[in-house]
Design an enzyme around this catalytic site. Structure first.
Site, PDB file in Angstrom:
ATOM      1  N   LYS A 291       0.815  -1.214   0.000  1.00 17.56           N
ATOM      2  CA  LYS A 291       0.000   0.000   0.000  1.00 17.56           C
ATOM      3  C   LYS A 291       0.849   1.264   0.000  1.00 17.56           C
ATOM      4  O   LYS A 291       2.047   1.256   0.231  1.00 17.56           O
ATOM      5  CB  LYS A 291      -0.987  -0.029   1.164  1.00 17.56           C
ATOM      6  N   ARG A 326      -3.725 -10.241   4.700  1.00 15.25           N
ATOM      7  CA  ARG A 326      -4.130 -10.234   3.289  1.00 15.25           C
ATOM      8  C   ARG A 326      -2.970  -9.667   2.477  1.00 15.25           C
ATOM      9  O   ARG A 326      -2.630  -8.488   2.600  1.00 15.25           O
ATOM     10  CB  ARG A 326      -5.397  -9.396   3.119  1.00 15.25           C
TER      11      ARG A 326
END
Length: 350
Positions: A291, A326
């Site tokens: 991210k 995840r």
């Protein structure tokens, strides 16, 4: 803000500490000796026994924080939450921020990628047919179904556990009918008014993620006075609403929503505060792989050059007792967790 407790003062082993001074975190591999108490008066650290004086709210949070998480049975598969698990990210989209376009219109290739994740140690494959990156175009429900169903059918036929990453009730229903076992919704079942009923009727587990504007796509920016406490309160209220609609608390997982409508400072505070979310009494998912925060902290590293940062965040999650990570890079994350598990096993042996 309501009172919340964050486990602190983690210890390597409870061996020799049988006086109640340390307790186990959520039935996992971590033990801790104190709480950071956060309420309207500020922050302070108290020993576990000292929180009794804080009343019923603290007692409820303590009970949730220390209770083992019930396993999820999904068809023939069972997920146990006594150690961190990995969910492999598989996108069948043209525009996802990390791997968009790699498997679009290629069910066989997507299936092979999912099987590879499972072979590398993933507990499940999290399949998505619509990008949720900032500014992504909305996808018609029919197109999303056409993208995800062929891959789900193939993976499920081979015995894989698949979660469907979608906000749309019709896509959830189609995915579950095709063999998916879990719904993962970045809008916490708020984007589509029909979604709650679909999940409740299916009786499947669901992942509820926080964002400040679930109806608007999840990326609206707000100013948080205390991002951990405010996200905690939002998720607690959402869990209560979902339970009231007929979904058992033991079938709910929560995700604090790293990167969704949050600044770098907000994301870092959430990562540092992860252990507080055990007070919700549900397993926790951490989705921080590749991210933007990694790029922001590492010289604007490109999306495909964020493996080191992704592993660092995964291990931070494991240290905080997160049950589901995840990730895009399954093999590397699983290897890191095996090493982490090795030193935890040795420490717990005394």
């Amino acid at each position: 803000m309501t009172l919340y407790l964050r486990p602190v003062r983690f210890v390597d082993t409870p061996v020799g500490l049988d006086d109640g001074s340390v307790v186990r975190l959520a039935g996992g591999m971590q033990w801790f000796a104190a709480y950071e108490v956060v309420d309207g008066t500020g922050r302070r650290t108290l020993g576990i026994a000292d929180t009794v004086a804080l009343g019923d709210r603290a007692a409820l949070l303590h009970a949730r924080i220390t209770a083992p998480r019930a396993p999820w049975t999904c068809g023939a598969r069972t997920l146990r939450f006594d150690q961190p698990l990995v969910a492999g990210i598989l996108n069948v989209t043209p525009d996802s921020f990390s791997d968009g376009g790699r498997h679009v219109d290629d069910p066989a290739g997507a299936t092979a990628a999912g099987v590879g994740m499972l072979a590398a140690g993933a507990a499940l494959v999290d399949l998505g047919g619509e990008s949720t990156r900032p500014g992504a175009a909305a996808v018609w429900e029919g197109d999303e179904i056409a993208r995800i169903v062929p891959a789900i059918e193939r993976l499920a036929a081979g015995g894989a556990l698949v979660s469907i990453d979608t906000r749309k009730a019709g896509v959830m229903a189609a995915a579950l009918a095709a063999g998916a076992g879990i719904v993962n919704d970045v809008s916490a079942l708020l984007w589509d008014d029909r979604a709650l009923d679909v999940v409740a009727q299916a009786g499947c587990p669901v992942v509820l993620m926080h964002s400040p504007d679930p109806k608007g796509g999840g990326h609206g920016r707000v100013a948080y006075a205390d991002v951990v406490g405010e996200v905690f309160d939002w998720l607690e209220a959402r869990i209560d609403a979902v339970v009231a609609a007929g979904i058992g608390r033991a079938r709910i997982m929560v995700d604090p929503g790293i990167g969704f409508g949050k600044s770098l400072a907000d994301n870092l505070a959430l990562v540092n505060g992860l252990a507080a979310f055990h007070g919700l009494g549900c397993p926790i998912m951490l989705g921080a792989s590749r991210k933007r925060m990694i790029g922001a902290l590492a010289g604007e590293a490109a999306v495909d050059a964020r493996l080191g940062g992704s592993i660092a965040l995964a291990l931070k999650g494991a240290e905080a007792g997160v049950q589901m990570l995840r990730v895009h890079d399954v093999a590397e994350t699983v290897q890191a967790l095996k090493v982490w598990r090795g030193w935890r096993d040795r420490a717990l042996a005394g």
